[in-house]
Design an enzyme around this catalytic site. Structure first.
Site, PDB file in Angstrom:
ATOM      1  N   GLN A 140      -5.394  -1.397   9.618  1.00 61.94           N
ATOM      2  CA  GLN A 140      -5.337  -2.753   9.072  1.00 61.94           C
ATOM      3  C   GLN A 140      -6.002  -3.751  10.025  1.00 61.94           C
ATOM      4  O   GLN A 140      -5.722  -3.771  11.224  1.00 61.94           O
ATOM      5  CB  GLN A 140      -3.858  -3.136   8.845  1.00 61.94           C
ATOM      6  CG  GLN A 140      -3.635  -4.470   8.183  1.00 61.94           C
ATOM      7  CD  GLN A 140      -4.064  -4.525   6.720  1.00 61.94           C
ATOM      8  OE1 GLN A 140      -4.023  -3.520   6.006  1.00 61.94           O
ATOM      9  NE2 GLN A 140      -4.485  -5.689   6.269  1.00 61.94           N
ATOM     10  N   LYS A 165       0.837  -1.200   0.000  1.00 60.45           N
ATOM     11  CA  LYS A 165       0.000   0.000   0.000  1.00 60.45           C
ATOM     12  C   LYS A 165       0.871   1.249   0.000  1.00 60.45           C
ATOM     13  O   LYS A 165       0.638   2.182  -0.767  1.00 60.45           O
ATOM     14  CB  LYS A 165      -0.900   0.025   1.251  1.00 60.45           C
ATOM     15  CG  LYS A 165      -2.124  -0.850   1.129  1.00 60.45           C
ATOM     16  CD  LYS A 165      -2.797  -0.988   2.476  1.00 60.45           C
ATOM     17  CE  LYS A 165      -3.832  -2.106   2.428  1.00 60.45           C
ATOM     18  NZ  LYS A 165      -4.273  -2.542   3.739  1.00 60.45           N
ATOM     19  N   ASP A 179     -12.003   2.648   3.908  1.00 60.32           N
ATOM     20  CA  ASP A 179     -12.404   1.239   3.817  1.00 60.32           C
ATOM     21  C   ASP A 179     -13.908   1.098   3.599  1.00 60.32           C
ATOM     22  O   ASP A 179     -14.379   0.026   3.232  1.00 60.32           O
ATOM     23  CB  ASP A 179     -12.078   0.519   5.140  1.00 60.32           C
ATOM     24  CG  ASP A 179     -10.690  -0.086   5.147  1.00 60.32           C
ATOM     25  OD1 ASP A 179     -10.281  -0.621   4.093  1.00 60.32           O
ATOM     26  OD2 ASP A 179     -10.028  -0.044   6.197  1.00 60.32           O
TER      27      ASP A 179
END
Ligand code: GUN
Length: 288
Positions: free
Chosen positions: A97, A53, A120
């Site tokens: 995460q 990422k 997200d």
């Protein structure tokens, strides 16, 4: 023989488009979108994701901020960091995460991230939006799947979609997106009766359960489009191999189109994360 849906190529194209957008934001608005990624603990798969990422964020010209915390970090310290990031004007997107260590309340952390910086689509406000006006940020994996489906099939109206798996990260938001695209949607799960017959009705079959090769070719309708979200590590012939939730070899001869593992859904997920970050940066600055 199925068409192989090339997620790597689709992701590259999306990142190229994002680079152009990011350059324009810089030139016209003096705005550099920034993504902060928070990793708690040392889960090896998560470390690989986080590294990828950060690399790709920088490659499209955005700012990347990484916060690595030890596995025994107190929940209050994580919440304090999220607070700081929520009020940092250089940070437009925040990703924590998952999974988090057991002592941390995951829903509490997810909803501590400002819904305006959520990239997200896991914040309750964005979940609600996805299921109502469709204007929130959409979870990255299902968004990538939808983009590949539209690129392959065009209009999805009226198609039967079966999603195997009911997770908050993939199954449920995938269902919402396909419903918005006018599919007839069924979510199957571990208690579903006669999964094989149900899968055989699918024009679009999405497998998102996390069980290696669970869906064999005999469950796939001839000509169906198969999206394999699974990324499972298995030992085969003394080597570690990545396989999906679909038995690729048997499904590939029946399906009309199929995503491979690796090189299918995975690359699109990260590209969609970057896209969500750009979307949030623009919104925060009242652009577009
Ligand atoms: N862990 C596995 N997939 C995801 C994802 O899409 N977002 C976050 N935050 N964590 C994950």
């Amino acid at each position: 023989m199925a068409t192989i849906i090339d997620g790597k190529a689709a992701a590259l194209k999306l990142r190229e488009e994002l680079s152009v957008t990011v350059s324009a934001l810089k030139a016209e608005h003096d705005l550099v979108p920034g993504l902060a990624v928070v990793l708690v603990g040392e889960d090896p798969a998560s470390q690989v994701y986080v590294r990828n990422k950060a690399k790709q964020t920088a490659e499209v010209g955005m700012q990347s901020f990484e916060h690595r915390l030890s596995a025994d970090t107190a929940e209050s310290d994580l919440l304090a960091l999220i607070d700081t990031l929520n009020s940092d004007p250089q940070v437009h997107g925040i990703l924590v995460q998952l999974p988090l260590p057991d002592h941390i309340n995951e829903p509490k952390v997810i909803n501590a991230v400002s819904h305006e910086k959520d990239v997200d689509g896991f914040h309750l406000t964005n979940v609600g939006r996805l299921n109502t006006d469709g204007k929130g940020v959409v979870p990255c994996t299902p968004l990538g799947c939808l983009m590949m489906l539209k690129a392959e099939l065009g209009d999805l109206s009226g198609l039967n979609a079966v999603i195997v798996g009911r997770s908050n990260i993939v199954g449920k938001p995938m269902a919402a997106l396909l419903l918005q695209a006018n599919c007839t949607v069924t979510i199957a799960h571990s208690r579903t009766r006669d999964l094989q017959s149900l899968c055989q009705t699918a024009d679009i079959l999405v497998a998102a359960v996390g069980r290696p090769k669970m869906v064999p070719g005999s469950w796939v309708k001839s000509g169906a489009t198969v999206i394999d979200v699974g990324i499972n590590r298995i030992e085969q012939d003394g080597k570690t191999k990545l396989v999906g939730d679909v038995d690729y070899d048997s499904a590939e001869s029946v399906a009309g189109a199929i995503t491979p593992v690796p090189g299918g859904v995975g690359p699109m997920t990260i590209a969609c994360l970057l896209s969500n970050t750009v979307q949030q940066a623009k919104r925060q600055h009242g652009i577009g």
